[in-house]
Design a protein around this motif. Structure first.
Motif, PDB file in Angstrom:
ATOM      1  N   GLN A  41       0.829  -1.208   0.000  1.00  7.39           N
ATOM      2  CA  GLN A  41       0.000   0.000   0.000  1.00  7.39           C
ATOM      3  C   GLN A  41       0.864   1.260   0.000  1.00  7.39           C
ATOM      4  N   ALA A  50      -4.544  -3.343   5.679  1.00  2.02           N
ATOM      5  CA  ALA A  50      -4.713  -4.335   4.624  1.00  2.02           C
ATOM      6  C   ALA A  50      -4.290  -5.725   5.096  1.00  2.02           C
ATOM      7  N   SER A  53      -6.947  -7.122   7.704  1.00  3.54           N
ATOM      8  CA  SER A  53      -8.201  -7.550   7.073  1.00  3.54           C
ATOM      9  C   SER A  53      -7.988  -8.793   6.207  1.00  3.54           C
ATOM     10  N   ARG A  54      -6.875  -8.851   5.498  1.00  2.00           N
ATOM     11  CA  ARG A  54      -6.603  -9.995   4.637  1.00  2.00           C
ATOM     12  C   ARG A  54      -6.275 -11.250   5.444  1.00  2.00           C
ATOM     13  N   GLU A  97     -11.868  -5.997   2.333  1.00  2.00           N
ATOM     14  CA  GLU A  97     -10.613  -5.810   1.592  1.00  2.00           C
ATOM     15  C   GLU A  97      -9.928  -7.134   1.291  1.00  2.00           C
TER      16      GLU A  97
END
Length: 308
Positions: A41, A50, A53-54, A97
């Motif tokens: 990012q 990110a 969430s991933r 995401e």
């Protein structure tokens, strides 16, 4: 062709992830590189969000798809049920995401067609390597202080230029100014805001960004200057009062950034306004309207000084 720093980090991160997963002899080792690719990012904050969430989306996808494929069977139509349920679930958990990343893991479950501990360990390590490398690689961010300082200089230059043009009109009653600095200042502030936000997101442990506060102040000054233009443009005759305020604005334009002079400017403006109160009343409607415009300008100048 220009290769950006983020592109370089992505290439390095993907290579490291695949190398580590391959050295550990993991099945589907190339997927570690895909997970890294999806997590690079623009800032540390975005990268951290990110990865989190991933990570949870991948674990949820691994468990949910294992159960679903076991119940329905390893058939293409099982993806219809899977996606209809899993995507809303991710949205509900606010990890949407990670839907694309988790799809990589779901495909592994579908292709493996067996539920066993070794497979779950393999997938967990693929996830850990892919996301962990992305977080580590993305943690290094080049300093953007030089760009921010250039923005500060440009913003201050434009504000000073606008004040000088205003002063010239108040003193002379005429100027060839086309107002381009107003548009340039708006664009410069928008760029500065983006850079200041990026700087704040790259310094997660810092409570506040001095750049954000600085450019927010300049944004308020820009709004004040924008409000001053209409009343100034309504002044159609040269007046002693206008020339006096013009001298004040000219002096103000040369002292931007000098916080020590704030009280001095406040006192000078107050003295000018007190002097104007002693002047005879307007003799015509035209003079009254011009003096009313000057009064509005003086009010905005007071607000401007409060932001210094």
């Amino acid at each position: 062709m220009k290769i950006g720093f983020r592109t370089i980090k992505t290439a390095v991160g993907v290579s490291i992830s695949i190398l580590l997963a391959q050295l550990l002899q993991l099945e589907y080792y190339s997927s570690a590189g895909i997970l890294t690719l999806l997590c690079i990012q623009k800032s540390r904050k975005q990268s951290t969000q990110a990865v989190i969430s991933r990570f949870f989306a991948c674990l949820a996808g691994l468990l949910f798809s294992s159960v679903l494929f076991t119940l329905i069977g390893y058939h293409p139509y099982a993806f219809l049920v899977l996606l209809l349920v899993f995507i809303p679930l991710c949205v509900r958990m606010k990890i949407q995401e990670g839907i694309a990343s988790s799809s990589v893991i779901v495909m592994h479950v579908y292709m493996h067609r067996k539920i066993e501990a070794a497979f779950f360990l393999n997938e967990f390590l693929v996830i850990l390597i892919g996301l962990g490398v992305a977080l580590l690689v993305n943690w290094y961010m080049p300093s953007i202080d030089k760009e921010l300082n250039r923005c500060k200089e440009e913003v201050d230059r434009l504000i000073a230029a606008i004040l000088k043009e205003m002063a010239a009109y108040l003193k002379e009653g005429y100027t060839m100014w086309d107002g381009k600095e107003i548009i340039q200042l708006g664009d410069a502030l928008n760029q500065a805001k983006r850079l200041a936000l990026l700087d704040a997101e790259n310094n997660l442990l810092r409570k506040a960004s001095s750049y954000e506060a600085y450019f927010e102040t300049k944004r308020r000054q820009f709004e004040i200057l924008d409000r001053m233009l209409p009343p100034i443009s309504k002044i159609t005759v040269q007046m002693e009062q206008g020339s006096r305020i013009g001298d004040f604005v000219l002096e103000l334009s040369g002292s931007l950034g000098n916080n020590d002079s704030t009280d001095q400017f406040r006192e000078k403006l107050h003295a000018i306004r007190e002097y104007h109160k002693l002047l005879p009343l307007p003799e015509s409607r035209h003079e009254f309207e011009n003096r009313a415009s000057l009064y509005t300008v003086a009010n905005e100048l007071e607000r401007f000084i409060q932001t210094l």
